[in-house]
Structure formats: structure tokens, C-alpha cells
Design an enzyme around this catalytic site. Structure first.
Site, mmCIF file in Angstrom:
data_model
loop_
_atom_site.group_PDB
_atom_site.id
_atom_site.type_symbol
_atom_site.label_atom_id
_atom_site.label_comp_id
_atom_site.label_asym_id
_atom_site.label_seq_id
_atom_site.Cartn_x
_atom_site.Cartn_y
_atom_site.Cartn_z
ATOM 1 N N HIS A 68 24.519 -32.002 76.862
ATOM 2 C CA HIS A 68 22.932 -31.728 77.114
ATOM 3 C C HIS A 68 23.004 -29.921 77.397
ATOM 4 O O HIS A 68 24.167 -29.689 78.352
ATOM 5 C CB HIS A 68 22.537 -32.260 78.327
ATOM 6 C CG HIS A 68 22.167 -33.724 78.037
ATOM 7 N ND1 HIS A 68 21.608 -34.604 78.995
ATOM 8 C CD2 HIS A 68 22.260 -34.601 77.105
ATOM 9 C CE1 HIS A 68 21.417 -35.706 78.619
ATOM 10 N NE2 HIS A 68 21.783 -35.876 77.494
ATOM 11 N N PRO A 116 25.412 -37.909 95.670
ATOM 12 C CA PRO A 116 25.275 -37.740 94.160
ATOM 13 C C PRO A 116 24.653 -36.909 93.365
ATOM 14 O O PRO A 116 24.690 -36.812 92.266
ATOM 15 C CB PRO A 116 25.207 -39.568 93.891
ATOM 16 C CG PRO A 116 24.339 -39.716 95.010
ATOM 17 C CD PRO A 116 24.727 -38.884 96.175
HETATM 18 C C1 PHB Z 1 24.092 -40.662 86.321
HETATM 19 O O1 PHB Z 1 23.770 -40.638 85.252
HETATM 20 O O2 PHB Z 1 24.538 -41.685 86.921
HETATM 21 C C2 PHB Z 1 23.922 -39.218 87.264
HETATM 22 C C3 PHB Z 1 23.205 -38.496 86.790
HETATM 23 C C4 PHB Z 1 23.149 -37.294 87.556
HETATM 24 C C5 PHB Z 1 23.339 -37.193 88.802
HETATM 25 C C6 PHB Z 1 23.941 -38.452 89.399
HETATM 26 C C7 PHB Z 1 24.181 -39.578 88.583
HETATM 27 O O3 PHB Z 1 23.130 -36.326 89.633
#
Ligand code: PHB
Ligand code: APR
Length: 397
Positions: free
Chosen positions: A75, A294
Site C-alpha cells: 500500500h 495498536p
Molecule cells: C490490522 O490490519 O490488524 C491493523 C491495521 C492497522 C492498525 C492496526 C491493526 O493500526
């Protein structure tokens, strides 16, 4: 009790332990990995899925990137969505780099396959019970097949995640803990439906944050901000799709198709750093030493960055009898860790609703997002951090 000897005893077969063992193997350094769960368990555990370009380079240059190159989705940007409109941050144009969407458990599968292919020791259902002697004579005691065993080694790598046994081995008072708890969690789903966008969408909404991600052209990964003590039973599939549609809606009629949900879970939001990350010949890597919220998907990437630093240190030690790089392990790792904490914390506060936020705070979120997406300087800052900051020192791979 059986006893074996190796150069590096590794506790944990997550991304940190497996990548470390692999890079060491390529440098002619022996290791044994102990993993308390089964192979199937670690290969199917659902985690995040965004790889920085530096992480992709390490995996590809070390010969475990075949499938990643084939199946990973590259991406060149992400979308920030707010106030009913999407704004693309173009990584390629701003910083000339991209990210790759490839699930963490796929990285884990590739590393396990490589290790078993060259026949190096990797014990599943082998639980480390005790690590000791990190000053002079490191040993790991573990249970496997109902029996006790011992590994004696030069170094112990604690790659045993946040709940592991290595960090608690540090004597009381010798470990500083920096911690932040967030008053919300993420409810994550995997659904068998093509992603509604070909790039990730981070959406800020008055009702809370939502994220659209993916695992493949057929599988979507979606998240919703929810209460920290949220009960999954309160979230039947229809309610999840309804809430996702509300938080992802745009004024020009964005369509989010639903599909069968085959995995659901709650991810707590926490920021955590333990310092130092080493004592004597015991080193902590990945989640054993630090957790980032996350938003920004830095967890796995930081684990691989720690591995890079330790591998360099161990190579200098075994090949050139130099201790200097090993002695600097904590300092080198933490410089990056704190920058990632800063970035993940910033993304988290910008995109989430905190309890008791008033209309003033809501307007500030919108103004910040407007600024970040409208200013080339601010977009470049986001892009530079998202694709992964450059490494301070040259790598081996
Ligand atoms: C995921 O695809 O699990 C994901 C993507 C972006 C993030 C956190 C998790 O910031
Ligand atoms: N004995 C053997 N294995 C253990 C023990 C023990 N006593 N304790 C923990 N383990 C294993 C766990 O079962 C797990 O498989 O250590 C492994 C740690 O792996 P991860 O939790 O995946 O941690 P890490 O390798 O540091 O990976 C960091 O994982 O949690 C995500 O967001 C995080 O993406 C980041 C990445």
C-alpha cells in the site's frame, strides 16, 4: 532431567523469537527456541498485519520473503476519514516508501517453515519455568512432554511476550516500568467480504474510532473503539456492521458491504515500556519489553527492530569478541521504542473519543485532522513514522 547446551536460549516463538533465531542461524550462531503453545496455536493466533518497509526488507533479504512478496498487499498510502470525508496520505509521494499488509501469523508460519526446513531446534509445548544465572552461567529450565529439561547457554533472549517469565526475573528495583492505560479497547473482526477500500481507512467519528483493514482481496479486518470492559456478547454481528457503517459513513455515500464474521475479539489498549531491556546476559525483546497501542500497527515492527539490534550485538561478540554493541542494546532499542510510543500515542489520541470529552474536544480532534491532512509538513510527519523511521545503525540484512 536432560541437559543441552547452545549459544542462545530463546524463550518464545512469536515474531521476536523466530526472527531472532533465523537471523542468528544465517550468521552461524546456534540457538534453541522454546514455545509453550503448540505449532497450530501460534500459527493461527490473530494479531495485526501491517509491515513497515524495513521489516519487509529484513524478511526478504534473509530468505523468508517468498510468500510475503507474492501474497502481501503493498500500500502506498492510508486514508484518514473525518467529518464525512476521506483524505489520503500518500506515503509514496511524501516519503517514497510503502507498507505491506500481511498478517502476523503468516510471518510466523514462514519463519517456522524455514527453521524446520534447515532442521534447527524449535520445541513446541515446551514451557520455560525458570531462567537463572544471567550473570555468569545462564540456564533455562523447562517442561516438555511431562518431563523437566535444562538448557545451558551463553545468552538468554526473553521473547516471551508481555505475560512471559523473563521480565519478572529482573531483581526488584532494577527495572523501571513506564505505563499508560487507555480508557477504551478495540473490538476486532475478520469477515469474509472483499475490503470496501483497497487501502486502510482510519476513521474518527463522534461515536468513536473505526478502522478498515484487510487480510486478502477476500477477507476484511475491521475494528471499532469500544469500552475497555466491553462484553462481546453485547455485539451481535448486525450491531457491529451497523456501528461500522455509521462511523465510516461519508457524505458521498460510502458503501460498506457486510459478510460472514468468522473471528471476533477485544484488544485492550495499553502502552508499556520496561527499562533496561537487559541484565547480564539476559535480553528482553518485543512485547516482553514494550507494548504500544495498536493505532499505527507498530508492535511487530518494533519486535523485529529489537531483533536487528541484538543480532548485530551477538555477531560482534561471536565474530570479533567485542561487547560494545551488546552493552548498548537497551539504549539503541529504546530510542526507537520511545519514538514509536510517541507516534502510536499521538495517533490514538487524535483518532479516539475519550470519556467525558465535550464539544470543545471534538472540535479540536477535527481541527487536528484537518491540519494533518491539509499541511504537507504534517502529512509528511505522519507518513515518515507510519512507514517506519530509518534505523540508526546499518543492519546485517
Ligand atoms: C490490522 O490490519 O490488524 C491493523 C491495521 C492497522 C492498525 C492496526 C491493526 O493500526
Ligand atoms: N515458555 C515458552 N514460551 C512462552 C513462555 C514460556 N514461559 N511464555 C510465553 N511464551 C510464548 C508465548 O506463547 C508466545 O508464543 O512467547 C511467545 C511470545 O510471542 P508474542 O506474544 O507474539 O510476542 P513477540 O514475539 O514479542 O511479538 C510481538 O506480537 O503481540 C504482538 O503486537 C505484538 O505484533 C507484536 C508482536
Amino acid at each position: 532431567m536432560t541437559r543441552i547446551r547452545t549459544q542462545v536460549g530463546i524463550v518464545g516463538a512469536g515474531p521476536a523469537g523466530l526472527t531472532l533465531a533465523h537471523l542468528l542461524h544465517l550468521q552461524g550462531i546456534e540457538s534453541v527456541i522454546l514455545e509453550r503453545h503448540s505449532r497450530e496455536y501460534v500459527e493461527t493466533r490473530v494479531r495485526a498485519g501491517v509491515l513497515e518497509q524495513g521489516t519487509v526488507d529484513i524478511l526478504c533479504n534473509s530468505g523468508v520473503g517468498e510468500r510475503l512478496k507474492r501474497e502481501g498487499l503493498q500500500h502506498g498510502g492510508v486514508e484518514l476519514r473525518f467529518d464525512g470525508k476521506g483524505h489520503r496520505i500518500d506515503f509514496q509521494e511524501l516519503v517514497g516508501k510503502s507498507i505491506t499488509v500481511y498478517a502476523q501469523q503468516e510471518v510466523v508460519k514462514d519463519l517456522i517453515a524455514a527453521r524446520l526446513c534447515y532442521g534447527a531446534p524449535l520445541r513446541f509445548e515446551a514451557e520455560a519455568i525458570r531462567v537463572e544465572g544471567y550473570d555468569a552461567d545462564p540456564k533455562i529450565q523447562y517442561q516438555h512432554g511431562g518431563e523437566s529439561h535444562e538448557i545451558s547457554c551463553d545468552f538468554i533472549a526473553g521473547c516471551d511476550g508481555f505475560h512471559g517469565i523473563c521480565r519478572p526475573t529482573f531483581p526488584e528495583g532494577q527495572l523501571q516500568i513506564h505505563e499508560r492505560h487507555y480508557p477504551f479497547s478495540w473490538l476486532g473482526i475478520l469477515a469474509r467480504v472483499p475490503p470496501a477500500s483497497h487501502e486502510l481507512i482510519y476513521s474518527y467519528h463522534e461515536r468513536g474510532f473505526a478502522l478498515l483493514s484487510m487480510r486478502s482481496p477476500e477477507v476484511s479486518r475491521l475494528y471499532l473503539q469500544c469500552a475497555s470492559d466491553e462484553d462481546l456478547n453485547n455485539w451481535p454481528d448486525d450491531r457491529i456492521w451497523e456501528e461500522l457503517r455509521t462511523r465510516m459513513a461519508t457524505r458521498d455515500g460510502f458503501k460498506l458491504k457486510d459478510g460472514p464474521i468468522f473471528q471476533k475479539g477485544i484488544t485492550p489498549m495499553r502502552a508499556f515500556v520496561a527499562s533496561p531491556m537487559q541484565i547480564g546476559n539476559l535480553f528482553l525483546l518485543g512485547d516482553a519489553a514494550h507494548i504500544v497501542p495498536p493505532t499505527g500497527a507498530k508492535g511487530l515492527n518494533l519486535a523485529v527492530a529489537d531483533v536487528r539490534v541484538l543480532t548485530r550485538g551477538l555477531v560482534e561478540f561471536y565474530k570479533h569478541k567485542k561487547h560494545q554493541a551488546l552493552a548498548q542494546f537497551t539504549e539503541r532499542c529504546l530510542r526507537r521504542v520511545w519514538k514509536c510510543q510517541r507516534f502510536s500515542g499521538w495517533m490514538t489520541s487524535m483518532l479516539h473519543r475519550f470519556p467525558q470529552e465535550d464539544s470543545f474536544s471534538h472540535q479540536i480532534h477535527l481541527a487536528e485532522l484537518d491540519y494533518v491532512t491539509g499541511s504537507r509538513a504534517a502529512s509528511t510527519t505522519l507518513a515518515e513514522n507510519y512507514v517506519g523511521l530509518p534505523f540508526d545503525t546499518p543492519g546485517l540484512f
